[in-house]
Motif scaffolding. Structure first.
Motif, PDB file in Angstrom:
ATOM      1  N   LYS A  33       0.829  -1.193   0.000  1.00  0.00           N
ATOM      2  CA  LYS A  33       0.000   0.000   0.000  1.00  0.00           C
ATOM      3  C   LYS A  33       0.867   1.249   0.000  1.00  0.00           C
ATOM      4  O   LYS A  33       1.837   1.355   0.762  1.00  0.00           O
ATOM      5  CB  LYS A  33      -0.930  -0.002   1.216  1.00  0.00           C
ATOM      6  N   SER A  47      -5.769   0.350  -2.601  1.00  0.00           N
ATOM      7  CA  SER A  47      -6.572  -0.796  -2.182  1.00  0.00           C
ATOM      8  C   SER A  47      -6.632  -1.813  -3.318  1.00  0.00           C
ATOM      9  O   SER A  47      -6.323  -1.506  -4.467  1.00  0.00           O
ATOM     10  CB  SER A  47      -7.983  -0.365  -1.776  1.00  0.00           C
ATOM     11  N   VAL A  53      -3.243  -5.399  -3.223  1.00  0.00           N
ATOM     12  CA  VAL A  53      -2.498  -4.434  -2.397  1.00  0.00           C
ATOM     13  C   VAL A  53      -2.418  -4.983  -0.980  1.00  0.00           C
ATOM     14  O   VAL A  53      -3.428  -5.316  -0.357  1.00  0.00           O
ATOM     15  CB  VAL A  53      -3.197  -3.056  -2.407  1.00  0.00           C
TER      16      VAL A  53
END
Length: 263
Positions: A174, A236, A262
């Motif tokens: 992320k 995401s 992710v």
């Protein structure tokens, strides 16, 4: 009223019975009040006609013909070029008479339809044929007079386009950068191959996992060979895709979404 182009004369003369062959004709642009009029001319249901290299499809033309003396026969076909005498494309090559139904409420009015078998490999041999085509509509009335209108309607033929997408790396942490590449190509009727479409914009879109809606992230312009490349931040799990909206000569294209995990 006007004379029919030579390409149509032979077939239409055979298709229409001798009892309805024209006895009079006038030059284009001098239509009289008692000439046939054409309205509600629609090609392919009003939708663009998008062709790849080997696409085969049936294209329908529908129209309404009205004549004070009643309509004995009517026809319509598609043409491309500066005028009907110098057309570089005619569909179909030998235009048949349309199938017409006389209105019960008004015997001077007929609704007509003709279906055209279109083959990209046979009928579209150069890219200059992409874009706007015109509809010629004609009719024979019950007193053997006939009318033809060179531009009774229009239709758009477009080259089929493809766009791809690849988002990497995957999986990705992320907040890290994701590089999204792709390529936009379209049918090249000159070469018989799909070639890159340079200098066109495509929209990069993202759909979060579990959602059914894509949202726009940015607009990217294709480079040499139709290549697409940009970056975005990983937020995401979800799917990335490129969407090309099309041009007056090329159809739209949407890539299948590429999923990125992710973590």
């Amino acid at each position: 009223m006007r004379m029919r182009p030579a390409v149509a004369v032979t077939f239409l003369t055979a298709a229409l019975s001798a009892s309805v062959l024209p006895t009079t004709a006038q030059a284009a642009g001098t239509a009289a009040a008692d000439d046939t009029t054409f309205s509600n001319v629609v090609v392919n249901g009003g939708k663009d006609i998008v062709l790849g290299l080997t696409t085969r499809k049936t294209v329908t033309i529908t129209w309404t013909a009205r004549d004070p003396e009643g309509v004995a026969a009517s026809w319509a076909y598609l043409w491309h070029g500066p005028n009907t005498d110098d057309a570089d494309g005619i569909l179909p090559l030998y235009p048949p008479a349309g199938t017409c139904v006389v209105s019960r409420a008004d015997p001077t009015t007929s609704t007509c339809k003709v279906s055209i078998a279109v083959s990209a490999a046979r009928d579209f041999d150069h890219n200059g044929l992409a874009g706007a085509w015109k509809v010629l509509a004609g009719a024979q009335d019950t007193t053997d007079n006939w009318t033809e209108i060179d531009v009774a309607g229009t239709a758009n033929f477009k080259r089929y386009a493809r766009v791809t997408v690849n988002a990497s790396p995957e999986p990705v942490k992320k907040g890290r950068t994701i590089t999204v590449t792709g390529k936009l190509t379209r049918a090249n009727w000159d070469s018989g191959t799909y070639t890159g479409y340079q200098g066109r914009t495509a929209q990069l879109q993202f759909r979060k996992k579990g959602s059914s809606v894509y949202t726009a992230l940015k607009t990217v312009t294709t480079g040499v060979g139709g290549t697409l490349k940009t970056t975005t931040k990983a937020k995401s799990d979800g799917y990335y895709r490129y969407v090309f909206s099309g041009t007056p000569t090329t159809g739209p294209a949407t890539a299948t979404g590429d999923f990125v995990d992710v973590r």
